[in-house]
Structure formats: structure tokens, C-alpha cells
Design a protein around this motif. Structure first.
Motif, mmCIF file in Angstrom:
data_model
loop_
_atom_site.group_PDB
_atom_site.id
_atom_site.type_symbol
_atom_site.label_atom_id
_atom_site.label_comp_id
_atom_site.label_asym_id
_atom_site.label_seq_id
_atom_site.Cartn_x
_atom_site.Cartn_y
_atom_site.Cartn_z
ATOM 1 N N ILE A 1 0.833 -1.207 0.000
ATOM 2 C CA ILE A 1 0.000 0.000 0.000
ATOM 3 C C ILE A 1 0.868 1.258 0.000
ATOM 4 C CG2 ILE A 1 -0.429 0.464 2.467
ATOM 5 C CD1 ILE A 1 -3.499 0.527 1.536
ATOM 6 N N ARG A 2 2.057 1.154 0.582
ATOM 7 C CA ARG A 2 2.985 2.296 0.551
ATOM 8 C C ARG A 2 3.367 2.624 -0.893
ATOM 9 N NH1 ARG A 2 8.752 2.910 3.759
ATOM 10 N NH2 ARG A 2 9.229 4.985 2.963
ATOM 11 N N LEU B 1 2.606 10.276 -1.625
ATOM 12 C CA LEU B 1 2.906 10.139 -0.202
ATOM 13 C C LEU B 1 3.687 8.850 0.019
ATOM 14 C CD1 LEU B 1 -0.584 11.162 1.244
ATOM 15 C CD2 LEU B 1 1.477 12.579 1.093
ATOM 16 N N ASP B 2 4.939 8.977 0.414
ATOM 17 C CA ASP B 2 5.818 7.814 0.563
ATOM 18 C C ASP B 2 5.699 7.231 1.970
ATOM 19 O OD1 ASP B 2 7.670 5.867 0.057
ATOM 20 O OD2 ASP B 2 9.407 7.193 0.208
ATOM 21 N N THR C 1 -0.557 3.512 4.369
ATOM 22 C CA THR C 1 -1.833 4.011 4.869
ATOM 23 C C THR C 1 -2.736 2.803 5.107
ATOM 24 O OG1 THR C 1 -3.580 5.653 4.494
ATOM 25 C CG2 THR C 1 -2.834 4.398 2.565
ATOM 26 N N LEU D 1 -6.885 2.561 0.512
ATOM 27 C CA LEU D 1 -6.917 3.450 -0.648
ATOM 28 C C LEU D 1 -8.143 3.098 -1.485
ATOM 29 C CD1 LEU D 1 -3.168 3.417 -1.750
ATOM 30 C CD2 LEU D 1 -4.412 5.334 -0.722
ATOM 31 N N ASN E 1 0.439 4.269 -2.545
ATOM 32 C CA ASN E 1 0.269 5.607 -1.993
ATOM 33 C C ASN E 1 1.293 6.573 -2.602
ATOM 34 O OD1 ASN E 1 -1.253 7.280 -0.304
ATOM 35 N ND2 ASN E 1 0.004 6.885 1.483
ATOM 36 N N ARG E 2 2.505 6.082 -2.793
ATOM 37 C CA ARG E 2 3.566 6.905 -3.402
ATOM 38 C C ARG E 2 3.236 7.181 -4.872
ATOM 39 N NH1 ARG E 2 7.856 4.085 -1.935
ATOM 40 N NH2 ARG E 2 7.704 2.688 -3.709
ATOM 41 N N SER F 1 -14.132 3.253 2.419
ATOM 42 C CA SER F 1 -13.713 3.252 1.028
ATOM 43 C C SER F 1 -14.906 3.233 0.071
ATOM 44 C CB SER F 1 -12.804 2.046 0.768
ATOM 45 O OG SER F 1 -12.124 2.188 -0.449
ATOM 46 N N HIS G 1 0.288 7.037 -6.526
ATOM 47 C CA HIS G 1 -0.973 7.709 -6.845
ATOM 48 C C HIS G 1 -1.246 8.979 -6.050
ATOM 49 C CE1 HIS G 1 -2.328 4.538 -9.527
ATOM 50 N NE2 HIS G 1 -1.755 3.704 -8.681
ATOM 51 N N ARG G 2 -0.610 9.110 -4.891
ATOM 52 C CA ARG G 2 -0.890 10.282 -4.064
ATOM 53 C C ARG G 2 0.366 11.079 -3.718
ATOM 54 N NH1 ARG G 2 -3.416 8.735 1.049
ATOM 55 N NH2 ARG G 2 -4.151 10.880 1.140
ATOM 56 N N SER H 1 -4.661 -2.415 3.654
ATOM 57 C CA SER H 1 -3.452 -2.961 4.267
ATOM 58 C C SER H 1 -3.876 -3.742 5.506
ATOM 59 C CB SER H 1 -2.472 -1.855 4.675
ATOM 60 O OG SER H 1 -1.451 -2.417 5.490
#
Length: 167
Positions: free
Chosen positions: A49-50, A59-60, A63, A66, A53-54, A131, A56-57, A105
Motif C-alpha cells: 500500500i505504501r 505520499l511515501d 496508509t 486506498l 500511496n507513493r 472506502s 498515486h498520491r 493494508s
């Protein structure tokens, strides 16, 4: 509702999958979606998920969940644009509306369940309901939006009997 489930991590009990599917179906009914829907639910770990997140958003960091909606809504649950773009909004073979994807996650869900003092099953149900609201156009960018989402999430979970003491 057709729900495709993928597990990208170990230790995803069938009960997590069942709860997530049940909440997804109930959420669509609760929100009065006028269509049968197609949905993907992916269970992953913090590393998976990290990465998403990195990508698509920007953010590394990991979370909990998503949401990747396939539809654009002028307002939450306003299906007018869905009906205008039938070829992009529906599976041509099944006729189901393409709702989108939920990525959970399991690692983060376990940690949050412990932190909040409730069961992992309750956390999976909460993340799925949260979600699903995103997939139907809800957001929590403002306090007003957040309050609306929280109220609907709680109503969905309470109607299913999944309160904070749910085992």
C-alpha cells in the motif's frame, strides 16, 4: 454485485474477505445505488500500500486503505454523469457499473484495531465502508464532508451490528 478479491499478502482469513464483501454490498444498497456494480477488493501489506500511496498520491508512507473510483460524481451518489457515459461506466458484458477498487493494508488494519481497542474484523468492516463512500463520491477534505462521511459510516456499521465491541 460482482466482487473480485485479490490477496497480495499472507494471513488473510476468509472471514476478512466475507466481512469486506458483506459491507461493500450493504453499503451500495444503503446508498441506494440504482445499478448492479462491479468492485475489486485487494488485501495487501504495508509495503504494497505504501508503493500505491507513493505512485498515486505522492505520499511515501503506508496508509490503511486506498480507494480508486471509476466514476466521477457531481455530488455524492449523483449518478447523472454515469448515465451520460455508459460505454466508460459499465462493463459491456455484464451491464454492471464499474465502481472501482479498494485496497486494504491488513498489516495497518491489525495495528489500528489494537490501537483503537476493537477487533480486526471491525476495522476491516470500517475501512471497507469508508472506502465504499469514496467510491460513491464522498470525501473528507473539509470538516463538513468529514462529519457527513463519519455519520454514514457509523450508520452502515451499526445497521450491520458491527459496533466497537464487535468480535
Amino acid at each position: 454485485m460482482t466482487i473480485y478479491v485479490e490477496t497480495e499478502t499472507e494471513n488473510v482469513p476468509d472471514e476478512y474477505i466475507s466481512i469486506s464483501k458483506d459491507i461493500a454490498e450493504f453499503s451500495a444498497d444503503y446508498l441506494e445505488c440504482p445499478y448492479e456494480c462491479e468492485l475489486e477488493i485487494i488485501f495487501t501489506d504495508d509495503a504494497g500500500i505504501r508503493e500505491l500511496n507513493r505512485e498515486h498520491r505522492g505520499l511515501d508512507k503506508p496508509t490503511d486503505v486506498l480507494s480508486f473510483p471509476m466514476q466521477d460524481y457531481p455530488a455524492p451518489c449523483d449518478f447523472s454523469l454515469v448515465e451520460e457515459s455508459i460505454s466508460d461506466s459499465f462493463n459491456s458484458e455484464t451491464g454492471e457499473m464499474l465502481l472501482g477498487s479498494i485496497v486494504i493494508s491488513v498489516e495497518r488494519a491489525r495495528a489500528q484495531a489494537e490501537e483503537y481497542g476493537h477487533s480486526i474484523k471491525r476495522e476491516i468492516a470500517f475501512l471497507t465502508a469508508h472506502s465504499m463512500l469514496h467510491l460513491f463520491g464522498y470525501d473528507h477534505e473539509t470538516d463538513e464532508e468529514r462529519i457527513v462521511m463519519e455519520e454514514i459510516q457509523e450508520k452502515i456499521l451499526n445497521e450491520k451490528g458491527i459496533t466497537r465491541d464487535y468480535v
